[in-house]
Design an enzyme around this catalytic site. Structure first.
Site, PDB file in Angstrom:
ATOM      1  N   ARG A  88      50.338   6.836 115.003  1.00  0.00           N
ATOM      2  CA  ARG A  88      50.047   7.566 113.369  1.00  0.00           C
ATOM      3  C   ARG A  88      50.030   5.325 113.249  1.00  0.00           C
ATOM      4  NH1 ARG A  88      51.086  13.102 113.109  1.00  0.00           N
ATOM      5  NH2 ARG A  88      50.459  13.829 111.108  1.00  0.00           N
ATOM      6  N   ARG A 127      46.739  27.489 107.190  1.00  0.00           N
ATOM      7  CA  ARG A 127      46.570  27.576 108.334  1.00  0.00           C
ATOM      8  C   ARG A 127      48.861  28.269 108.797  1.00  0.00           C
ATOM      9  NH1 ARG A 127      47.473  21.446 110.948  1.00  0.00           N
ATOM     10  NH2 ARG A 127      48.519  21.429 109.023  1.00  0.00           N
TER      11      ARG A 127
HETATM   12  P1  AMP Z   1      51.503  16.714 111.898  1.00  0.00           P
HETATM   13  O1  AMP Z   1      51.757  18.284 112.745  1.00  0.00           O
HETATM   14  O2  AMP Z   1      50.962  16.061 113.098  1.00  0.00           O
HETATM   15  O3  AMP Z   1      50.277  17.022 111.153  1.00  0.00           O
HETATM   16  O4  AMP Z   1      52.794  15.937 112.238  1.00  0.00           O
HETATM   17  C1  AMP Z   1      53.665  16.600 110.552  1.00  0.00           C
HETATM   18  C2  AMP Z   1      54.290  15.557 110.126  1.00  0.00           C
HETATM   19  O5  AMP Z   1      55.381  14.772 111.028  1.00  0.00           O
HETATM   20  C3  AMP Z   1      54.021  14.393 109.685  1.00  0.00           C
HETATM   21  O6  AMP Z   1      52.847  14.402 108.401  1.00  0.00           O
HETATM   22  C4  AMP Z   1      54.905  13.532 109.885  1.00  0.00           C
HETATM   23  O7  AMP Z   1      56.002  13.755 108.845  1.00  0.00           O
HETATM   24  C5  AMP Z   1      56.138  13.780 111.037  1.00  0.00           C
HETATM   25  N1  AMP Z   1      55.052  13.052 112.477  1.00  0.00           N
HETATM   26  C6  AMP Z   1      54.113  13.548 113.683  1.00  0.00           C
HETATM   27  N2  AMP Z   1      53.818  12.877 114.429  1.00  0.00           N
HETATM   28  C7  AMP Z   1      54.203  11.221 113.362  1.00  0.00           C
HETATM   29  C8  AMP Z   1      53.621   9.961 113.675  1.00  0.00           C
HETATM   30  N3  AMP Z   1      53.107   9.517 114.998  1.00  0.00           N
HETATM   31  N4  AMP Z   1      54.544   8.964 113.254  1.00  0.00           N
HETATM   32  C9  AMP Z   1      55.179   9.481 112.225  1.00  0.00           C
HETATM   33  N5  AMP Z   1      55.084  10.674 111.888  1.00  0.00           N
HETATM   34  C10 AMP Z   1      55.188  11.428 112.401  1.00  0.00           C
END
Ligand code: AMP
Length: 224
Positions: A88, A127
């Site tokens: 990310r 969701r």
């Molecule tokens: P997601 O399920 O991919 O939408 O991720 C949910 C939350 O997890 C994000 O808003 C971040 O707080 C954290 N997160 C997930 N993947 C990452 C990543 N690659 N880098 C930093 N934070 C992450």
């Protein structure tokens, strides 16, 4: 083969990665799911990550990188990985490349799912996620067979604390500032495939498989 699914929150990365895992045998590795499991289990990682998740902020790079690289060193990832939500940031991208290079591997493709912002917000707010297996549903577009119950494992469905209108707007800003530079980064490496993420789930899967040359249907996708 190692594939990255890129796209804003609600673009369909988790849904598509779960399907691609079944269809291709590559392992679905979702950093967000790993954090949510850690938060639910109250582990030290979960305690650290919780505030970032709740506020829609990114967890610091060193934490995410350590967690994901450890995960992909496990034997079930040996046949290839579908990365969902990672990398990310450019720093995460470089760390991933370096780790793969160390094993004689590389990123083979980056699939960018594009969806208009107003659709994203409705998708995210509708969701519902399984507390047990993390499967994703949507009360508007893809409801479970029985309300509040996961089709796959019978687990409880809940609304993620970061899936509110306010937090999703902030997550979109975070994506624009910190993650969107990866689009040009991978385009420059000729790895990027842009796929429209609207429409039927199956038709999006077809386009993704086609971009990966894992499907023999002839249909054009926009390749950068
Ligand atoms: P997601 O399920 O991919 O939408 O991720 C949910 C939350 O997890 C994000 O808003 C971040 O707080 C954290 N997160 C997930 N993947 C990452 C990543 N690659 N880098 C930093 N934070 C992450």
């Amino acid at each position: 083969m190692n594939v990255i699914l890129l796209g804003m929150p609600g673009a369909g990365k988790g849904t598509q990665a779960a399907i691609l895992e079944k269809r291709t045998g590559m392992k679905h590795v979702a950093s967000g799911d790993m954090f949510r499991t850690a938060v639910n289990n109250g582990t030290p990682l979960g305690l650290l990550a919780k505030q970032y998740l709740d506020n829609g902020e990114l967890v610091p790079d060193d934490v995410v990188i350590g967690m994901v690289l450890e995960r992909i060193s496990q034997p079930d990832c040996a046949n290839g990985v579908i990365f969902d939500g990672f990398p990310r940031t450019p720093e995460q991208a470089r760390a991933l490349e370096e780790a793969l290079r160390g094993r004689g591997q590389r990123i083979d493709a980056v699939l960018l799912l594009t969806v208009p912002e107003e659709v994203l917000i409705q998708r995210v707010v509708g969701r519902r996620t399984c507390r047990n297996c993390q499967a994703a549903y949507n009360i508007y577009y893809f409801p479970p067979e029985q309300e509040g119950v996961c089709n796959r494992c019978g687990g409880d469905l809940y609304q993620r604390s970061d899936d509110t209108v306010e937090t999703v707007k902030h997550r979109l800003e975070v994506y624009a500032a910190q993650t969107s530079p990866l689009i040009d980064y991978y385009r420059a490496q000729v790895l990027l495939h842009e796929i429209e993420g609207t429409g039927e789930i199956d038709s999006v899967t077809q386009k993704l498989l086609q971009a990966l040359k894992m499907d023999n249907q002839v249909e054009t996708t926009t390749e950068a």
